[in-house]
Design a protein around this motif. Structure first.
Motif, PDB file in Angstrom:
ATOM      1  N   LEU A  73     -17.547  -1.879   1.232  1.00 41.68           N
ATOM      2  CA  LEU A  73     -17.727  -1.607   2.652  1.00 41.68           C
ATOM      3  C   LEU A  73     -16.589  -0.748   3.203  1.00 41.68           C
ATOM      4  O   LEU A  73     -16.802   0.214   3.938  1.00 41.68           O
ATOM      5  CB  LEU A  73     -17.827  -2.919   3.433  1.00 41.68           C
ATOM      6  N   ALA A  74     -15.374  -1.051   2.809  1.00 42.75           N
ATOM      7  CA  ALA A  74     -14.209  -0.288   3.274  1.00 42.75           C
ATOM      8  C   ALA A  74     -13.937   0.937   2.405  1.00 42.75           C
ATOM      9  O   ALA A  74     -13.151   1.797   2.774  1.00 42.75           O
ATOM     10  CB  ALA A  74     -12.982  -1.178   3.301  1.00 42.75           C
ATOM     11  N   ALA A  88      -5.692   0.274  -2.108  1.00 43.03           N
ATOM     12  CA  ALA A  88      -5.948   1.701  -2.303  1.00 43.03           C
ATOM     13  C   ALA A  88      -7.293   2.056  -1.682  1.00 43.03           C
ATOM     14  O   ALA A  88      -8.263   1.317  -1.831  1.00 43.03           O
ATOM     15  CB  ALA A  88      -5.959   2.032  -3.789  1.00 43.03           C
ATOM     16  N   SER A  89      -7.330   3.168  -0.985  1.00 42.62           N
ATOM     17  CA  SER A  89      -8.568   3.672  -0.388  1.00 42.62           C
ATOM     18  C   SER A  89      -8.986   4.927  -1.124  1.00 42.62           C
ATOM     19  O   SER A  89      -8.143   5.727  -1.546  1.00 42.62           O
ATOM     20  CB  SER A  89      -8.359   4.003   1.092  1.00 42.62           C
ATOM     21  N   ALA A  90     -10.290   5.107  -1.255  1.00 39.09           N
ATOM     22  CA  ALA A  90     -10.821   6.276  -1.948  1.00 39.09           C
ATOM     23  C   ALA A  90     -10.393   7.557  -1.244  1.00 39.09           C
ATOM     24  O   ALA A  90     -10.336   7.624  -0.014  1.00 39.09           O
ATOM     25  CB  ALA A  90     -12.343   6.198  -2.014  1.00 39.09           C
ATOM     26  N   ASN A  91     -10.073   8.554  -2.048  1.00 36.06           N
ATOM     27  CA  ASN A  91      -9.745   9.904  -1.591  1.00 36.06           C
ATOM     28  C   ASN A  91      -8.494   9.975  -0.725  1.00 36.06           C
ATOM     29  O   ASN A  91      -8.360  10.874   0.091  1.00 36.06           O
ATOM     30  CB  ASN A  91     -10.945  10.533  -0.876  1.00 36.06           C
ATOM     31  N   ARG A  92      -7.587   9.024  -0.891  1.00 33.59           N
ATOM     32  CA  ARG A  92      -6.309   9.037  -0.169  1.00 33.59           C
ATOM     33  C   ARG A  92      -5.169   9.156  -1.189  1.00 33.59           C
ATOM     34  O   ARG A  92      -5.137   8.393  -2.160  1.00 33.59           O
ATOM     35  CB  ARG A  92      -6.102   7.755   0.635  1.00 33.59           C
ATOM     36  N   PRO A  93      -4.212  10.053  -0.956  1.00 32.72           N
ATOM     37  CA  PRO A  93      -3.100  10.210  -1.906  1.00 32.72           C
ATOM     38  C   PRO A  93      -1.958   9.232  -1.652  1.00 32.72           C
ATOM     39  O   PRO A  93      -0.792   9.581  -1.781  1.00 32.72           O
ATOM     40  CB  PRO A  93      -2.662  11.661  -1.666  1.00 32.72           C
ATOM     41  N   MET A  94      -2.310   8.029  -1.270  1.00 31.54           N
ATOM     42  CA  MET A  94      -1.297   6.999  -1.011  1.00 31.54           C
ATOM     43  C   MET A  94      -1.933   5.628  -1.161  1.00 31.54           C
ATOM     44  O   MET A  94      -3.153   5.483  -1.111  1.00 31.54           O
ATOM     45  CB  MET A  94      -0.721   7.153   0.395  1.00 31.54           C
ATOM     46  N   VAL A  95      -1.084   4.631  -1.362  1.00 31.33           N
ATOM     47  CA  VAL A  95      -1.528   3.243  -1.427  1.00 31.33           C
ATOM     48  C   VAL A  95      -0.583   2.416  -0.576  1.00 31.33           C
ATOM     49  O   VAL A  95       0.535   2.838  -0.281  1.00 31.33           O
ATOM     50  CB  VAL A  95      -1.557   2.707  -2.879  1.00 31.33           C
TER      51      VAL A  95
END
Length: 160
Positions: A73-74, A88-95
């Motif tokens: 969902l997120a 971690a989120s998809a398509n983000r260059p950070m965690v």
């Protein structure tokens, strides 16, 4: 009278859209890294995704005994180890590591049903929650875990 060409056009547009969304998600196997610990040596499978070296989180989970929990969902995944977490989120260059942002050289992606992270994730983010030191030695393709002593061999070429 227009139904056949309209249907054909719609199908063609859908096919092009599908190809466009999957382009750039080609994942090809690469030379594995070698995990070195007191328990011995084990390969860490890696892949190239858009020319960038990545490792699959499910491989990380099995090698480092971390838990993965996907939040569809997120659009992200949580990596947990002994009560400490990485989000971690998809398509983000950070965690987010325990609420602290850790930059990665390129985004976390989901491709082929797997979550892929840059190999630098191991020594950057994972090392922050792990109970042993994790050192990525990119030049020698080693991931050193724990209190293991390995010599660093360097070569200098000088011209006379």
């Amino acid at each position: 009278m227009w139904t056949v060409p309209v249907r054909t056009s719609v199908v063609a547009i859908l096919i092009l859209a599908l190809v466009a969304t999957t382009r750039g998600q080609d994942v090809t196997p690469a030379t594995p890294l070698t995990l070195v610990s007191r328990d011995g040596r084990r390969p860490i499978p890696t892949a190239l995704q858009n020319g960038r070296e990545v490792v699959a989180l499910d491989d990380v989970a099995s090698l480092f005994q971390v838990a993965l929990k996907e939040d569809t969902l997120a659009g992200g995944v949580t990596i947990s180890y002994r009560g400490r977490t990485i989000v971690a989120s998809a398509n983000r260059p950070m965690v987010s590591v325990e609420g602290r942002v850790v930059s990665l050289p390129y985004p976390v992606v989901r491709a082929g049903g797997r979550w892929l992270v840059p190999i630098e994730f191991l020594s950057g983010a994972l090392a922050s929650i792990y109970d042993q030191r994790i050192e990525l030695r990119r030049a020698s393709r080693l991931v050193v875990v724990g209190d293991v002593r390995l010599p660093r061999v360097t070569a200098n070429i000088t011209s006379a």
